[in-house]
Design a protein around this motif. Structure first.
Motif, PDB file in Angstrom:
ATOM      1  N   SER A   1      58.032   9.803  50.479  1.00 27.83           N
ATOM      2  CA  SER A   1      57.869   8.373  50.283  1.00 27.83           C
ATOM      3  C   SER A   1      58.926   7.915  49.292  1.00 27.83           C
ATOM      4  O   SER A   1      59.766   8.706  48.837  1.00 27.83           O
ATOM      5  CB  SER A   1      56.462   8.041  49.788  1.00 27.83           C
ATOM      6  OG  SER A   1      56.213   6.651  49.890  1.00 27.83           O
ATOM      7  N   ASN A   2      58.892   6.633  48.975  1.00 31.62           N
ATOM      8  CA  ASN A   2      59.876   6.100  48.042  1.00 31.62           C
ATOM      9  C   ASN A   2      59.395   4.738  47.563  1.00 31.62           C
ATOM     10  O   ASN A   2      58.305   4.288  47.952  1.00 31.62           O
ATOM     11  CB  ASN A   2      61.262   6.006  48.694  1.00 31.62           C
ATOM     12  CG  ASN A   2      62.386   6.277  47.707  1.00 31.62           C
ATOM     13  OD1 ASN A   2      62.334   5.841  46.554  1.00 31.62           O
ATOM     14  ND2 ASN A   2      63.410   7.002  48.148  1.00 31.62           N
ATOM     15  N   ALA A   3      60.183   4.084  46.762  1.00 35.71           N
ATOM     16  CA  ALA A   3      59.814   2.758  46.264  1.00 35.71           C
ATOM     17  C   ALA A   3      59.578   1.814  47.441  1.00 35.71           C
ATOM     18  O   ALA A   3      60.309   1.836  48.432  1.00 35.71           O
ATOM     19  CB  ALA A   3      60.921   2.210  45.374  1.00 35.71           C
ATOM     20  N   GLY A   4      58.549   0.997  47.332  1.00 36.52           N
ATOM     21  CA  GLY A   4      58.180   0.091  48.407  1.00 36.52           C
ATOM     22  C   GLY A   4      57.032   0.598  49.240  1.00 36.52           C
ATOM     23  O   GLY A   4      56.483  -0.135  50.058  1.00 36.52           O
ATOM     24  N   GLY A   5      56.634   1.855  49.048  1.00 37.26           N
ATOM     25  CA  GLY A   5      55.601   2.451  49.893  1.00 37.26           C
ATOM     26  C   GLY A   5      54.204   2.450  49.314  1.00 37.26           C
ATOM     27  O   GLY A   5      53.309   3.099  49.880  1.00 37.26           O
ATOM     28  N   ALA A   6      53.973   1.741  48.222  1.00 34.41           N
ATOM     29  CA  ALA A   6      52.654   1.798  47.572  1.00 34.41           C
ATOM     30  C   ALA A   6      51.529   1.346  48.475  1.00 34.41           C
ATOM     31  O   ALA A   6      50.406   1.848  48.382  1.00 34.41           O
ATOM     32  CB  ALA A   6      52.671   0.949  46.294  1.00 34.41           C
ATOM     33  N   SER A   7      51.790   0.399  49.371  1.00 37.75           N
ATOM     34  CA  SER A   7      50.717  -0.159  50.202  1.00 37.75           C
ATOM     35  C   SER A   7      50.378   0.702  51.411  1.00 37.75           C
ATOM     36  O   SER A   7      49.416   0.413  52.123  1.00 37.75           O
ATOM     37  CB  SER A   7      51.104  -1.566  50.672  1.00 37.75           C
ATOM     38  OG  SER A   7      52.214  -1.509  51.542  1.00 37.75           O
ATOM     39  N   PHE A   8      51.147   1.755  51.644  1.00 38.40           N
ATOM     40  CA  PHE A   8      50.889   2.597  52.814  1.00 38.40           C
ATOM     41  C   PHE A   8      49.792   3.623  52.503  1.00 38.40           C
ATOM     42  O   PHE A   8      49.859   4.308  51.479  1.00 38.40           O
ATOM     43  CB  PHE A   8      52.164   3.321  53.247  1.00 38.40           C
ATOM     44  CG  PHE A   8      53.285   2.400  53.650  1.00 38.40           C
ATOM     45  CD1 PHE A   8      53.030   1.252  54.389  1.00 38.40           C
ATOM     46  CD2 PHE A   8      54.594   2.674  53.278  1.00 38.40           C
ATOM     47  CE1 PHE A   8      54.058   0.407  54.757  1.00 38.40           C
ATOM     48  CE2 PHE A   8      55.626   1.834  53.642  1.00 38.40           C
ATOM     49  CZ  PHE A   8      55.359   0.689  54.386  1.00 38.40           C
ATOM     50  N   PRO A   9      48.806   3.776  53.386  1.00 33.93           N
ATOM     51  CA  PRO A   9      47.659   4.656  53.105  1.00 33.93           C
ATOM     52  C   PRO A   9      47.960   6.122  53.398  1.00 33.93           C
ATOM     53  O   PRO A   9      47.353   6.758  54.258  1.00 33.93           O
ATOM     54  CB  PRO A   9      46.577   4.101  54.038  1.00 33.93           C
ATOM     55  CG  PRO A   9      47.356   3.587  55.218  1.00 33.93           C
ATOM     56  CD  PRO A   9      48.645   3.053  54.665  1.00 33.93           C
ATOM     57  N   TYR A  10      48.918   6.650  52.663  1.00 32.27           N
ATOM     58  CA  TYR A  10      49.327   8.047  52.833  1.00 32.27           C
ATOM     59  C   TYR A  10      49.379   8.745  51.484  1.00 32.27           C
ATOM     60  O   TYR A  10      49.747   8.150  50.475  1.00 32.27           O
ATOM     61  CB  TYR A  10      50.699   8.132  53.503  1.00 32.27           C
ATOM     62  CG  TYR A  10      50.647   7.914  55.000  1.00 32.27           C
ATOM     63  CD1 TYR A  10      50.448   8.980  55.864  1.00 32.27           C
ATOM     64  CD2 TYR A  10      50.769   6.637  55.541  1.00 32.27           C
ATOM     65  CE1 TYR A  10      50.388   8.790  57.232  1.00 32.27           C
ATOM     66  CE2 TYR A  10      50.703   6.431  56.913  1.00 32.27           C
ATOM     67  CZ  TYR A  10      50.515   7.515  57.750  1.00 32.27           C
ATOM     68  OH  TYR A  10      50.445   7.328  59.107  1.00 32.27           O
TER      69      TYR A  10
END
Length: 714
Positions: free
Chosen positions: A416-425
């Motif tokens: 993952s990386n910056a911008g991915g906080a909202s992804f449920p992983y």
């Protein structure tokens, strides 16, 4: 002479141009306490663009703050086609972040290259989430929105023209000579013509983290079942064996909400066909239906590299890179058409028959596994850019697929990386150091990602129990038995304790669910390091290394870090023990803290030594803490099901807590179908405690049954 006169103005012009470039970052306040700066000409493809997320509306509702640094001290230089950035530091400042690190929490003085890769037992920047974001102990954050490998010098070097130089020392006579003199800047080298920069005010570190997460859309909100217990079965299990695994959990009374199938569910893997193996799973739809009937969902392992005999191979081939991964094509997922082909196959063959989510493997690194940097892609984006963002892209488009079907998901990913906080992983890897796992859990809160300290195998019952205790106080309570076939009851001598902590995980689901809602709506990480907790002040303690000068010719002091205790939600401090430990020290933040299990006072803003025994993981509750709990269950509550609650209160202070509620399964909360209900516990004139819960809102979700109140007194 004339020639010299012509050259001199050009030299002066270059000097003036350099000075201007050092001051030419244009800052614009885009939300309260958030500034965006443009240095030079940034790449058009960046991390936030790849993630495709939009800022949470909550970002605009935060209080205004002043620009947290001296803008004149933030400099930018373009040299040889590369961008040089410099951010100021003061002497006692500590830094946190720079991605998902596994061995270090304090990052000042370190040199890293933020490079998407598998963690290889060294915190050198090559990791599953090389997030170019750092937090200062002074209460601000810096994010560089670039999809390139970034060289970071985090207060590691001293400029000749430093305004705050360290003292010059003489090793011959100075007993405190330091091989790493104090540096007054974070410096970054980026292989691009410019950079997009975000600066986040606090005033405290937690508020800077909140703003960063909300810029990324807010944290993820998993389904309730995602916060239950999961077992990943052996890689070659068939449908009957999977059903039998679920049946054993039921018979033995161990909670189970979803089972993970490993590579053998596919007809071929490494590379993948994405089709069910007809010998092991002759009736996939019937199998999923039968699992649903037992309240157990199914998650599928995969990697995104189509085999030549995959049904989508010919269609997607023109949209793939020049190099393969295990002979599988690499879809250029930065092209929406390629993503639609890949995840269209997933939707048709998996999601439409009820598959609940994915474990997306091998999107992180090992240079010999992934495509090399000489690879090219049809989008025109460089191999480096695709590598830095591939984890974001697989999360983005798989998540969109589930949103389209109005069914929430919760899965695993390697990158993952910056911008991915909202992804449920939740991120995982192949390392298996228990201590590293806890350090990574701490660092995940600084990086806008989730991490699981999964359990795979153990040599002893003690190790098995200690590992299991920590997964039950993490984002995903998981045994990954893809190779070992181990089960919670594998060590009979600790099976009762394993069962007890698994049941506790389920009892605490209302608390975990509310904390993830705070992550989503407010950007507060559910699991985080102690430096983000009010009242925690470790300082920067240094101890001298005692070693022979022949063995260590540059002997120096080392910084002691707190990397074995962490905050879990608003009120809990978790202090795990590792194999072989019988006691440990715990640093309690300012104020009174109480034992989670007994309610007994543990300490008041002090360092305590505990000897907890094997049965329980040490957990402490801050004064006034309230923990909503439900009865022991084998599965998470179903959509629309009401659940009775017991609200536990700790300490002498009156307590309050915001309890979150929605249907637990769909995206209807995005349309307003959710509610917050305030819980309070107050001491009455006669000394007794009285609890209250606000009434449910009219026409809003209400899954709360009867409520009982318990003041935890020893």
């Amino acid at each position: 002479m004339k020639t010299k006169m012509r050259i001199l103005p050009l030299v002066l012009l270059c000097i003036i141009s350099f000075c201007c470039s050092a001051q030419s970052i244009q800052w614009q306040e885009i939300a309260p306490g958030v500034w965006k700066g443009i240095a030079g000409t940034p790449d058009t493809y960046n991390l936030l663009q790849a993630a495709g997320t939009t800022a949470s509306p909550a970002l605009q509702k935060l209080p205004k703050e002043d620009f947290p640094l001296d803008a004149a001290e933030i400099s930018f230089q373009l040299n040889n086609g590369k961008t040089y950035l410099r951010f100021p530091l003061v002497e006692e400042e500590q830094l946190f972040g720079f991605g998902l690190n596994f061995q270090t929490v304090h990052q000042r003085g370190r040199i890293m290259q933020l490079h998407m890769d598998h963690y290889g037992t060294s915190d050198n920047g090559r990791t599953h989430a090389p997030v170019p974001f750092y937090i200062s102990s002074r209460g601000y954050g810096v994010f560089v929105n670039v999809a390139k490998y970034i060289d970071v010098y985090a207060g590691s070097h001293v400029r000749r023209d430093s305004k705050n130089p360290p003292p010059v020392q003489d090793r011959n006579t100075d007993d405190i000579w330091n091989a790493h003199p104090y540096s007054d800047a974070v410096e970054m080298l980026i292989p691009a013509q410019g950079a997009e920069i975000y600066l986040f005010a606090g005033p405290k570190p937690m508020q800077a983290v909140q703003r960063f997460n909300l810029l990324s859309g807010g944290g993820c909100l998993p389904p309730r079942w995602g916060l239950g217990f999961t077992q990943r079965v052996h890689r070659l299990y068939n449908a009957g064996q999977v059903r039998n695994e679920a049946r054993l959990f039921e018979e033995k009374g161990f909670p189970l909400d979803f089972i993970g199938l490993e590579p053998g569910w596919q007809s071929k893997s490494y590379p993948c066909t994405f089709e069910w193996d007809k010998t092991r799973f002759p009736d996939p739809a019937g199998f999923i239906k039968s699992m649903d009937s037992t309240r157990v969902k199914v998650n599928l392992w995969t990697n995104p590299y189509p085999a030549p005999d995959a049904p989508i191979y010919k269609q997607i081939l023109p949209l793939t890179g020049t190099h393969t991964v295990w002979n599988g094509a690499v879809p250029d997922l930065s092209i929406p058409e390629a993503a639609n082909i890949l995840f269209g196959q997933f939707e048709k063959a998996h999601v439409k028959i009820g598959v609940s989510g994915y474990k997306i493997d091998e999107v992180d690194g090992y240079d010999s596994y992934l495509w090399p940097d000489v690879a090219t892609f049809p989008s025109g984006h460089s191999s480096e850019q695709i590598r830095q963002t591939y984890g974001l892209l697989v999360q983005r488009y798989s998540y969109d697929m589930f949103r389209k079907n109005n069914a929430r998901t919760y899965g695993l990913v390697r990158a993952s990386n910056a911008g991915g906080a909202s992804f449920p992983y939740v991120i995982y890897n192949d390392n298996y150091s228990h201590q590293d796992f806890i350090t990574a859990l701490i660092n995940s809160g600084y990086a806008g990602v989730l991490w699981t300290p999964e359990v795979r195998a153990s040599k002893t019952a003690e190790e098995w129990l200690r590992r299991f205790q920590t997964v039950c106080f993490s984002p995903m309570a998981m045994i990954n038995a893809w190779s070992s076939s181990m089960q919670p009851w594998t060590f009979p001598e600790v099976a009762p304790q394993i069962k007890a902590v698994a049941e506790l995980r389920m009892q605490m689901m209302p608390y975990w669910y509310s904390e993830f809602a705070r992550y989503h709506y407010q950007g507060i990480p559910p699991f985080r390091g102690m430096s983000l907790e009010d009242g925690f002040s470790q300082g920067i303690k240094k101890e001298k290394v005692q070693a022979s000068l022949q063995e260590n010719p540059y002997e120096e002091a080392v910084t002691q870090e707190v990397k074995d205790q962490y905050m879990a939600g608003e009120y809990l401090l978790v202090a795990p023990l590792f194999t072989g430990q019988t006691s440990r020290k715990v640093i309690l933040p300012k104020g009174k803290w109480y034992d989670f299990y007994t309610g007994k006072l543990a300490g008041d803003g002090e360092v305590i030594t505990i000897t907890p025994g094997m049965d329980r993981i040490p957990v402490f509750v801050k004064d006034g803490g309230m923990i909503p709990m439900m009865p022991v269950r084998l599965h998470a509550p179903a959509k629309g099901e009401k659940v009775d609650l017991e609200i536990r209160h700790y300490g002498d202070k009156n307590g309050s807590y915001q309890l979150y509620d929605d249907d637990g399964e769909t995206f209807d909360y995005e349309k307003g179908a959710y509610s917050w209900r305030k819980l309070t516990m107050e001491k009455q004139a006669g000394g007794e405690w009285k609890g209250a819960i606000t009434k449910p809102e009219k026409n809003k979700i209400n899954t709360v049954g009867s409520v009982t109140w318990r003041h935890m007194a020893p």
